[in-house]
Structure formats: structure tokens, C-alpha cells
Design a protein around this motif. Structure first.
Motif, PDB file in Angstrom:
ATOM      1  N   ASP A   3      33.461 -43.936 -18.800  1.00 51.49           N
ATOM      2  CA  ASP A   3      33.474 -43.550 -20.218  1.00 51.49           C
ATOM      3  C   ASP A   3      32.737 -44.569 -21.075  1.00 51.49           C
ATOM      4  O   ASP A   3      32.024 -44.208 -22.017  1.00 51.49           O
ATOM      5  CB  ASP A   3      34.916 -43.408 -20.717  1.00 51.49           C
ATOM      6  CG  ASP A   3      35.547 -42.108 -20.245  1.00 51.49           C
ATOM      7  OD1 ASP A   3      34.801 -41.221 -19.820  1.00 51.49           O
ATOM      8  OD2 ASP A   3      36.781 -42.011 -20.284  1.00 51.49           O
ATOM      9  N   ALA A   4      32.894 -45.834 -20.750  1.00 44.68           N
ATOM     10  CA  ALA A   4      32.209 -46.890 -21.508  1.00 44.68           C
ATOM     11  C   ALA A   4      30.694 -46.782 -21.330  1.00 44.68           C
ATOM     12  O   ALA A   4      29.933 -46.932 -22.296  1.00 44.68           O
ATOM     13  CB  ALA A   4      32.700 -48.259 -21.054  1.00 44.68           C
ATOM     14  N   ARG A   6      29.038 -44.031 -20.493  1.00 43.19           N
ATOM     15  CA  ARG A   6      28.604 -42.809 -21.174  1.00 43.19           C
ATOM     16  C   ARG A   6      28.524 -43.018 -22.684  1.00 43.19           C
ATOM     17  O   ARG A   6      27.547 -42.614 -23.326  1.00 43.19           O
ATOM     18  CB  ARG A   6      29.573 -41.675 -20.854  1.00 43.19           C
ATOM     19  CG  ARG A   6      29.176 -40.327 -21.444  1.00 43.19           C
ATOM     20  CD  ARG A   6      30.097 -39.213 -20.993  1.00 43.19           C
ATOM     21  NE  ARG A   6      31.464 -39.424 -21.421  1.00 43.19           N
ATOM     22  CZ  ARG A   6      31.929 -39.115 -22.643  1.00 43.19           C
ATOM     23  NH1 ARG A   6      31.119 -38.600 -23.542  1.00 43.19           N
ATOM     24  NH2 ARG A   6      33.185 -39.338 -22.952  1.00 43.19           N
ATOM     25  N   ASN A   7      29.506 -43.661 -23.264  1.00 42.74           N
ATOM     26  CA  ASN A   7      29.501 -43.921 -24.708  1.00 42.74           C
ATOM     27  C   ASN A   7      28.359 -44.848 -25.113  1.00 42.74           C
ATOM     28  O   ASN A   7      27.724 -44.648 -26.156  1.00 42.74           O
ATOM     29  CB  ASN A   7      30.845 -44.509 -25.145  1.00 42.74           C
ATOM     30  CG  ASN A   7      31.962 -43.493 -25.062  1.00 42.74           C
ATOM     31  OD1 ASN A   7      31.715 -42.294 -25.109  1.00 42.74           O
ATOM     32  ND2 ASN A   7      33.200 -43.964 -24.919  1.00 42.74           N
ATOM     33  N   TYR A   9      25.545 -45.098 -23.541  1.00 39.31           N
ATOM     34  CA  TYR A   9      24.318 -44.309 -23.399  1.00 39.31           C
ATOM     35  C   TYR A   9      24.137 -43.376 -24.597  1.00 39.31           C
ATOM     36  O   TYR A   9      23.039 -43.254 -25.147  1.00 39.31           O
ATOM     37  CB  TYR A   9      24.364 -43.520 -22.094  1.00 39.31           C
ATOM     38  CG  TYR A   9      23.119 -42.714 -21.839  1.00 39.31           C
ATOM     39  CD1 TYR A   9      21.898 -43.342 -21.616  1.00 39.31           C
ATOM     40  CD2 TYR A   9      23.150 -41.317 -21.825  1.00 39.31           C
ATOM     41  CE1 TYR A   9      20.745 -42.611 -21.389  1.00 39.31           C
ATOM     42  CE2 TYR A   9      22.005 -40.581 -21.602  1.00 39.31           C
ATOM     43  CZ  TYR A   9      20.807 -41.228 -21.388  1.00 39.31           C
ATOM     44  OH  TYR A   9      19.669 -40.501 -21.165  1.00 39.31           O
ATOM     45  N   ILE A  10      25.216 -42.739 -25.018  1.00 41.41           N
ATOM     46  CA  ILE A  10      25.151 -41.853 -26.193  1.00 41.41           C
ATOM     47  C   ILE A  10      24.764 -42.644 -27.440  1.00 41.41           C
ATOM     48  O   ILE A  10      23.941 -42.198 -28.242  1.00 41.41           O
ATOM     49  CB  ILE A  10      26.498 -41.124 -26.390  1.00 41.41           C
ATOM     50  CG1 ILE A  10      26.706 -40.102 -25.268  1.00 41.41           C
ATOM     51  CG2 ILE A  10      26.563 -40.454 -27.756  1.00 41.41           C
ATOM     52  CD1 ILE A  10      28.091 -39.495 -25.217  1.00 41.41           C
ATOM     53  N   GLN A  11      25.306 -43.829 -27.575  1.00 41.09           N
ATOM     54  CA  GLN A  11      24.953 -44.680 -28.718  1.00 41.09           C
ATOM     55  C   GLN A  11      23.484 -45.077 -28.669  1.00 41.09           C
ATOM     56  O   GLN A  11      22.793 -45.109 -29.690  1.00 41.09           O
ATOM     57  CB  GLN A  11      25.851 -45.929 -28.736  1.00 41.09           C
ATOM     58  CG  GLN A  11      25.718 -46.768 -29.983  1.00 41.09           C
ATOM     59  CD  GLN A  11      26.078 -45.995 -31.246  1.00 41.09           C
ATOM     60  OE1 GLN A  11      26.984 -45.173 -31.267  1.00 41.09           O
ATOM     61  NE2 GLN A  11      25.337 -46.253 -32.311  1.00 41.09           N
ATOM     62  N   ARG A  14      21.444 -42.213 -29.804  1.00 39.86           N
ATOM     63  CA  ARG A  14      21.529 -42.089 -31.271  1.00 39.86           C
ATOM     64  C   ARG A  14      20.595 -43.079 -31.962  1.00 39.86           C
ATOM     65  O   ARG A  14      20.010 -42.774 -33.001  1.00 39.86           O
ATOM     66  CB  ARG A  14      22.966 -42.322 -31.729  1.00 39.86           C
ATOM     67  CG  ARG A  14      23.874 -41.145 -31.490  1.00 39.86           C
ATOM     68  CD  ARG A  14      25.245 -41.369 -32.086  1.00 39.86           C
ATOM     69  NE  ARG A  14      26.124 -40.286 -31.725  1.00 39.86           N
ATOM     70  CZ  ARG A  14      27.387 -40.416 -31.385  1.00 39.86           C
ATOM     71  NH1 ARG A  14      27.938 -41.619 -31.381  1.00 39.86           N
ATOM     72  NH2 ARG A  14      28.122 -39.381 -31.077  1.00 39.86           N
TER      73      ARG A  14
END
Length: 199
Positions: A3-4, A6-7, A9-11, A14
Motif C-alpha cells: 500500500d505504501a 502504491r500510494n 506511485y500515485i503521488q 500526481r
């Protein structure tokens, strides 16, 4: 842990989002002078280009050579100019891609992949390998009869192979522009679209 990652990567994505118009801008600015020069050269040597397009013996043997020269030169010149500010990028990508496909199949394909003869390449064909002796002979002639240091001060002697390499690269770059458009914030197309959505 996943999850860390993935988050993070999403950041990261962005952070990149506001800059996603930079890549299309760079593609446009790279391709524009190539096509402008190509179109300009065809127009200033119009009669010779028509003869080369139409002659089946030493040219391309294409039908309607005058018409095809006008289409090719016009597409390159106008399309190249419009790539700079990003006007109708997707639209102009299509005739420019057609021009590249025609150039690849009528001019470059018989020469193989390499644009420049490089015998050390795994893509070197017989034509490239034959250029090794020719280059050596050219160097010998220039060393014997010319100021070789001055003649090569801008770079070594190179034999052009005129293969598919550059045409295929330009074709792929245009394909990217067809799908991405001119780019967010960096093209007139983008601002016209934003304005039309606001109205």
C-alpha cells in the motif's frame, strides 16, 4: 508495504500530471524543423523533385509526381510550421505519417535499417559492409590530396546508408502526437479546447 508503494506511485503520478504537456512539446519542437526543411527543399527544387518522384529509371517512379510533390511538400511545410505552436497537431500528424510511410517504402527500405553506415552494428547489412572499403579509400584520397585535418575538423568522414532508421523514428514520434495531441498547457490546441468547453 504494498500500500505504501502504491500510494507513493500515485503521488508520483500526481506530481507528473501538470507536466504531461512537456513531452509532446519536445516532440513537436524536435520534428518541426525537420519537416519544415524537408518541405522547403522540395518546393525550392520543385522541378527536380517532380522529376525524381516520377522517373522510373533513376527515381521513385510514382504516378502523378507533380501532385504528390505538392502534397508532400505542403504537408511537411505547413504541418511543420503548425507543430511549433501546437495547432491541429493530431490532424497534421496524419499526412505527415503518410509522407513518412511513403518515404520509408519507396526510398529507405531497400537500404536496410541503418541511416548511417556502421559496420560494427548488428543491423549492418551487405550495403553497410561494402561501405567500409569505400570509406577507407575516401580517407586515403583525402589524406593524399587534401588537408585531411581541416576536412575532418567538424567530424569524421561518414558514409550515409539512408536506411529506415530516421523515417521510422519520425513516424513513431508522429504516432505518439496523434494519440496525445499537442500537449496540456503547451499547445494552442489545448487552449482552444479549454475555451470551447467553457462556452
Amino acid at each position: 508495504m504494498l500500500d505504501a508503494i502504491r500510494n507513493a506511485y500515485i503521488q508520483f503520478l500526481r506530481c507528473l500530471k501538470p507536466l504531461d504537456g512537456v513531452a509532446p512539446l519536445l516532440l513537436r519542437l524536435y520534428l518541426a524543423p525537420i519537416f519544415i526543411q524537408g518541405g522547403y527543399n522540395k518546393f525550392i527544387a520543385f522541378d527536380g523533385t517532380v522529376e525524381w518522384f516520377g522517373n522510373p529509371d533513376w527515381g521513385l517512379g510514382l504516378p502523378f509526381p507533380e501532385f504528390l510533390v505538392v502534397l508532400a511538400a505542403g504537408s511537411e511545410l505547413v504541418g511543420g510550421i503548425c507543430l511549433i505552436p501546437g495547432i491541429a497537431v493530431r490532424l497534421f500528424s496524419i499526412p505527415l505519417m503518410v509522407t513518412m510511410v511513403v518515404a520509408i517504402f519507396t526510398v529507405h527500405l531497400p537500404n536496410g535499417w541503418l541511416a548511417i553506415s556502421d559496420a560494427s552494428s548488428w543491423l549492418a547489412n551487405e550495403r553497410v559492409m561494402e561501405a567500409v572499403d569505400k570509406k577507407q579509400r575516401i580517407v586515403e584520397i583525402l589524406q593524399q590530396n587534401g588537408n585531411y585535418d581541416w576536412l575532418t575538423s567538424s567530424g569524421p568522414i561518414t558514409i550515409l546508408n539512408n536506411g529506415v532508421e530516421f523515417g521510422a523514428t519520425y513516424l513513431l514520434m508522429l504516432l505518439v502526437l496523434l494519440f496525445t495531441g499537442g500537449g496540456r498547457y503547451t499547445s494552442i490546441d489545448y487552449w482552444f479546447r479549454i475555451r470551447s468547453e467553457d462556452n
